[in-house]
Write an enzyme that holds these catalytic residues in place. Structure first.
Site, PDB file in Angstrom:
ATOM      1  N   LYS A 172      -9.914 -56.010 -30.105  1.00  0.00           N
ATOM      2  CA  LYS A 172      -8.753 -57.155 -30.093  1.00  0.00           C
ATOM      3  C   LYS A 172      -9.445 -58.390 -30.658  1.00  0.00           C
ATOM      4  CE  LYS A 172      -7.754 -60.052 -27.090  1.00  0.00           C
ATOM      5  NZ  LYS A 172      -6.882 -61.055 -27.856  1.00  0.00           N
ATOM      6  N   SER A 226     -15.465 -67.425 -23.824  1.00  0.00           N
ATOM      7  CA  SER A 226     -15.718 -68.519 -22.744  1.00  0.00           C
ATOM      8  C   SER A 226     -16.707 -67.873 -21.671  1.00  0.00           C
ATOM      9  CB  SER A 226     -14.575 -69.282 -22.373  1.00  0.00           C
ATOM     10  OG  SER A 226     -13.653 -68.461 -21.706  1.00  0.00           O
ATOM     11  N   GLY A 230     -15.419 -64.420 -19.637  1.00  0.00           N
ATOM     12  CA  GLY A 230     -16.772 -63.464 -19.591  1.00  0.00           C
ATOM     13  C   GLY A 230     -16.715 -62.857 -18.148  1.00  0.00           C
ATOM     14  N   GLU A 247     -21.406 -62.444 -25.247  1.00  0.00           N
ATOM     15  CA  GLU A 247     -21.859 -63.572 -25.917  1.00  0.00           C
ATOM     16  C   GLU A 247     -20.852 -64.705 -25.627  1.00  0.00           C
ATOM     17  OE1 GLU A 247     -22.290 -66.045 -28.355  1.00  0.00           O
ATOM     18  OE2 GLU A 247     -21.680 -64.912 -29.784  1.00  0.00           O
ATOM     19  N   CYS A 281     -20.685 -71.183 -30.839  1.00  0.00           N
ATOM     20  CA  CYS A 281     -21.202 -71.131 -29.560  1.00  0.00           C
ATOM     21  C   CYS A 281     -22.749 -71.747 -29.615  1.00  0.00           C
ATOM     22  CB  CYS A 281     -21.285 -69.826 -28.816  1.00  0.00           C
ATOM     23  SG  CYS A 281     -21.727 -68.565 -30.242  1.00  0.00           S
ATOM     24  N   GLU A 381     -19.509 -77.163 -22.698  1.00  0.00           N
ATOM     25  CA  GLU A 381     -19.212 -76.890 -24.121  1.00  0.00           C
ATOM     26  C   GLU A 381     -17.915 -77.490 -24.354  1.00  0.00           C
ATOM     27  OE1 GLU A 381     -18.303 -72.630 -25.258  1.00  0.00           O
ATOM     28  OE2 GLU A 381     -19.857 -72.968 -26.556  1.00  0.00           O
TER      29      GLU A 381
HETATM   30  P1  NDP Z   1     -11.616 -67.374 -24.431  1.00  0.00           P
HETATM   31  O1  NDP Z   1     -12.742 -66.850 -23.716  1.00  0.00           O
HETATM   32  O2  NDP Z   1     -10.384 -67.422 -23.306  1.00  0.00           O
HETATM   33  O3  NDP Z   1     -11.004 -66.400 -25.456  1.00  0.00           O
HETATM   34  C1  NDP Z   1     -11.810 -65.415 -26.240  1.00  0.00           C
HETATM   35  C2  NDP Z   1     -11.129 -64.188 -26.092  1.00  0.00           C
HETATM   36  O4  NDP Z   1     -11.043 -63.369 -25.143  1.00  0.00           O
HETATM   37  C3  NDP Z   1      -9.651 -64.257 -27.132  1.00  0.00           C
HETATM   38  O5  NDP Z   1      -9.325 -63.180 -27.768  1.00  0.00           O
HETATM   39  C4  NDP Z   1      -8.793 -64.256 -25.909  1.00  0.00           C
HETATM   40  O6  NDP Z   1      -7.443 -63.923 -25.926  1.00  0.00           O
HETATM   41  C5  NDP Z   1      -9.614 -63.079 -24.823  1.00  0.00           C
HETATM   42  N1  NDP Z   1      -9.042 -63.119 -23.575  1.00  0.00           N
HETATM   43  C6  NDP Z   1      -8.766 -64.065 -22.750  1.00  0.00           C
HETATM   44  N2  NDP Z   1      -8.497 -63.911 -21.474  1.00  0.00           N
HETATM   45  C7  NDP Z   1      -8.800 -62.749 -21.257  1.00  0.00           C
HETATM   46  C8  NDP Z   1      -8.926 -61.637 -20.366  1.00  0.00           C
HETATM   47  N3  NDP Z   1      -8.559 -61.788 -19.113  1.00  0.00           N
HETATM   48  N4  NDP Z   1      -9.432 -60.197 -20.712  1.00  0.00           N
HETATM   49  C9  NDP Z   1      -9.797 -59.990 -21.784  1.00  0.00           C
HETATM   50  N5  NDP Z   1      -9.730 -60.973 -22.815  1.00  0.00           N
HETATM   51  C10 NDP Z   1      -9.403 -62.078 -22.743  1.00  0.00           C
HETATM   52  O7  NDP Z   1     -11.792 -68.676 -25.057  1.00  0.00           O
HETATM   53  P2  NDP Z   1     -10.590 -70.008 -25.605  1.00  0.00           P
HETATM   54  O8  NDP Z   1     -10.093 -69.247 -26.807  1.00  0.00           O
HETATM   55  O9  NDP Z   1      -9.751 -70.232 -24.680  1.00  0.00           O
HETATM   56  O10 NDP Z   1     -11.403 -71.074 -25.932  1.00  0.00           O
HETATM   57  C11 NDP Z   1     -11.742 -71.713 -24.743  1.00  0.00           C
HETATM   58  C12 NDP Z   1     -13.572 -72.102 -24.851  1.00  0.00           C
HETATM   59  O11 NDP Z   1     -14.154 -70.993 -24.877  1.00  0.00           O
HETATM   60  C13 NDP Z   1     -13.994 -72.990 -26.198  1.00  0.00           C
HETATM   61  O12 NDP Z   1     -13.489 -74.257 -25.969  1.00  0.00           O
HETATM   62  C14 NDP Z   1     -15.382 -72.727 -26.116  1.00  0.00           C
HETATM   63  O13 NDP Z   1     -16.017 -73.388 -25.414  1.00  0.00           O
HETATM   64  C15 NDP Z   1     -15.313 -71.190 -25.632  1.00  0.00           C
HETATM   65  N6  NDP Z   1     -15.668 -70.070 -26.702  1.00  0.00           N
HETATM   66  C16 NDP Z   1     -16.583 -69.569 -27.100  1.00  0.00           C
HETATM   67  C17 NDP Z   1     -16.854 -68.800 -28.059  1.00  0.00           C
HETATM   68  C18 NDP Z   1     -18.181 -68.205 -28.472  1.00  0.00           C
HETATM   69  O14 NDP Z   1     -18.191 -68.129 -29.855  1.00  0.00           O
HETATM   70  N7  NDP Z   1     -19.010 -67.990 -27.628  1.00  0.00           N
HETATM   71  C19 NDP Z   1     -15.624 -68.500 -29.018  1.00  0.00           C
HETATM   72  C20 NDP Z   1     -14.492 -68.930 -28.488  1.00  0.00           C
HETATM   73  C21 NDP Z   1     -14.148 -69.905 -27.140  1.00  0.00           C
HETATM   74  P3  NDP Z   1      -6.288 -64.989 -25.907  1.00  0.00           P
HETATM   75  O15 NDP Z   1      -6.544 -66.034 -27.299  1.00  0.00           O
HETATM   76  O16 NDP Z   1      -5.067 -64.594 -25.786  1.00  0.00           O
HETATM   77  O17 NDP Z   1      -6.744 -65.871 -24.545  1.00  0.00           O
END
Ligand code: NDP
Length: 487
Positions: A172, A226, A230, A247, A281, A381
């Site tokens: 996804k 995030s 996670g 991660e 990250c 973060e």
């Molecule tokens: P999220 O962790 O919410 O989203 C990352 C992915 O997970 C997206 O594809 C999201 O889909 C999906 N997701 C969200 N909720 C669920 C769930 N219940 N079950 C399974 N998958 C899910 O991050 P955000 O995009 O909201 O960003 C928020 C913060 O997270 C950032 O500001 C940053 O601090 C951190 N982040 C860290 C990353 C890294 O590289 N480690 C990458 C991205 C974010 P959807 O977009 O529909 O919510």
């Protein structure tokens, strides 16, 4: 432009017919609408991956590898197009999409293509008369959830080792940035990946992502995103006790000692935080400066930050693009107020740029804030072009600051003192440490975190092992085993 779900080798609409608009972060316009996968679509994708698994996992490993190698060539062949899609969708400056994301994506698929037939089991020296061998068997169907910050590259980091090891995949991408991943799926079909081996289901996290994480037919879920999400993934995974690889976030300490090459450190620190607008990250988001060089460093660093060319990601001269979504831009800017409330000093930036040409986009100026280690901007973060400066006097203080958050992903040290460098590198609780450089990645080098930054590793042999189960087989060759029950 591809906009449908990719299931069982075909591009299809979502069963419920839902769509999601995809925005251009440069000007807020709608690029296209994509099909929105929901639970039922994820179920179809998992069923397709389940059907494809027996043949894919039994295919000669070298043959699986050959397909990955062909894919790497295709990615290079269509590099300009993929870079364009990535920049349009995410806001990465085109010079980075073309110069970094595309070659790194190809390199990652190529590395795991080469590794497919190098993954070896072992023979264990057990009691005489027995042969015990251990095979590395694929897990089955794996679910992968990729965020919006590096969609192209992370697709290869996740799919490369999973496919090389013989698993089938349901991935996804973020609904914000699905375009390059869908194009990769098409290239995979072109080079001959059988239907069902890879399925791509863009959709919202709380529906498609949640279903993938809880699906009883999925043997492992790998997630980048995030820390809060996670945790939800871990909870959702418990129904069938699937394996989880996380991660997550980071708050990378980038420490500059007073004996550092300041020119290199200033440039390296700017790369560490401002590359990809700080949406990484592993970003060096805490700049930890020795008090003897802090002022001189900050003068040069602020001047460099102010000179960074913000602009349209598709312009080859652009050095920093917009953030990927309006919501995220607002979140990053909200941290400026958080910093001020806690008495932190804004040394540079802190708002959207003034240029009228950027007014519709999700831009944020390179922002430098000086704070205390316990402040929220030094602990949480921010995930933007926002760096928090902290000062230290001794090596012990530097180490305490570096280890003073719940995260443990990337870290950096700038010093000419070798023994200090190695000592500190072993003392910092983080998955990666860069000495006199920052943010180096290579498909052979394990990538991942400790603490609230997650567990499991991407890339390298570790990643291949993480996508396999150890299967131990015992053979009685010529052992005389006395009967346990004497009848
Ligand atoms: P999220 O962790 O919410 O989203 C990352 C992915 O997970 C997206 O594809 C999201 O889909 C999906 N997701 C969200 N909720 C669920 C769930 N219940 N079950 C399974 N998958 C899910 O991050 P955000 O995009 O909201 O960003 C928020 C913060 O997270 C950032 O500001 C940053 O601090 C951190 N982040 C860290 C990353 C890294 O590289 N480690 C990458 C991205 C974010 P959807 O977009 O529909 O919510």
């Amino acid at each position: 432009m591809l906009t449908k779900l990719f299931i069982d080798g075909r591009f299809v609409d979502a069963l419920a017919g839902g769509t999601i608009d995809v925005y251009n972060p440069h000007d807020g316009s709608v690029i296209t609408s994509i099909a929105a996968a929901e639970s039922a679509d994820v179920d179809l994708a998992v069923a397709a991956a389940t059907r494809a698994f027996p043949a894919w996992s039994r295919m000669a490993a070298a043959e699986r590898g050959r397909l990955l190698l062909k894919l790497a060539d295709k990615i290079e062949q269509y590099g300009d197009e993929l870079a364009h899609l990535e920049s349009l969708d995410t806001g990465h400056p085109i010079r980075d999409s073309r110069g970094l994301d595309v070659p790194r994506t190809a390199a990652c698929f190529r590395y795991f293509g080469g590794m497919a037939d190098k993954l070896q089991g072992s023979v264990i020296p057990v009691e005489t008369g027995f042969l015990n061998y251990v095979q590395r068997a694929p897990i089955g169907v794996v679910g992968q959830i990729v965020p919006w910050n590096f969609p192209l590259m992370f697709t290869s980091w996740k799919m490369g080792p999973a496919l090389a090891a013989g698993n089938t995949v349901v991935l996804k991408p973020s609904e914000l940035t699905p375009l390059s991943t869908l194009r990769i799926a098409e290239l995979m079909a072109e080079v001959g990946f059988p239907p069902g081996v890879v399925n791509i289901v863009p959709g919202y996290g709380h529906t498609a992502g949640q279903r993938l994480a809880e699906h009883p037919g999925v043997g492992k879920i790998a997630f980048t995103g995030s820390t809060a999400t996670g945790r939800r993934i871990v909870e959702a995974s418990q129904g069938n006790l699937k394996r989880v690889q996380l991660e997550l976030g980071g708050k990378g300490a980038n420490i500059v000692f007073d004996d550092a090459d300041l020119d290199a450190a200033v440039n390296g620190a700017a790369w560490a935080i401002f590359h990809n607008q700080g949406q990484a990250c592993i970003a060096g988001s805490r700049l930890v400066l020795h008090e003897r060089v802090a002022d001189a460093f900050l003068e040069r660093f602020s001047a460099l930050a102010a000179s960074i060319r913000l602009g349209d990601p598709l312009d080859p001269e652009t050095e920093m693009g917009p953030l990927t979504s309006a919501q995220h831009r607002d979140r990053v800017l909200s941290y400026v107020a958080v910093a001020q409330e806690q008495g932190a000093r804004i040394l540079a930036g802190g708002k959207a740029p003034d240029a009228a040409t950027l007014a519709q986009g999700y831009y944020v100026q390179p922002t430098i804030v000086e704070a205390k280690p316990e402040d929220r901007v030094a602990q949480e973060e921010v995930f933007g072009p926002f760096v928090t400066v902290l000062r230290f006097g001794t090596d012990e203080e530097a180490l305490a600051i570096a280890n003073g958050t719940a995260y443990g992903l990337g870290s950096g040290l700038w010093t000419r003192d070798l023994s200090r460098a190695h000592k500190l590198a072993s003392g910092i609780h983080a998955g990666m440490c860069w000495i006199n450089c920052y943010k180096r990645v290579n498909p052979g080098s394990p990538f991942g975190g400790v603490g609230q930054s997650g567990y499991g590793r991407e890339m390298g042999f570790e990643a291949m092992h993480d996508y396999t189960e150890a299967r131990s087989v015992w053979v009685n060759v010529d052992a005389k085993v006395p009967p346990h029950f004497k009848r």
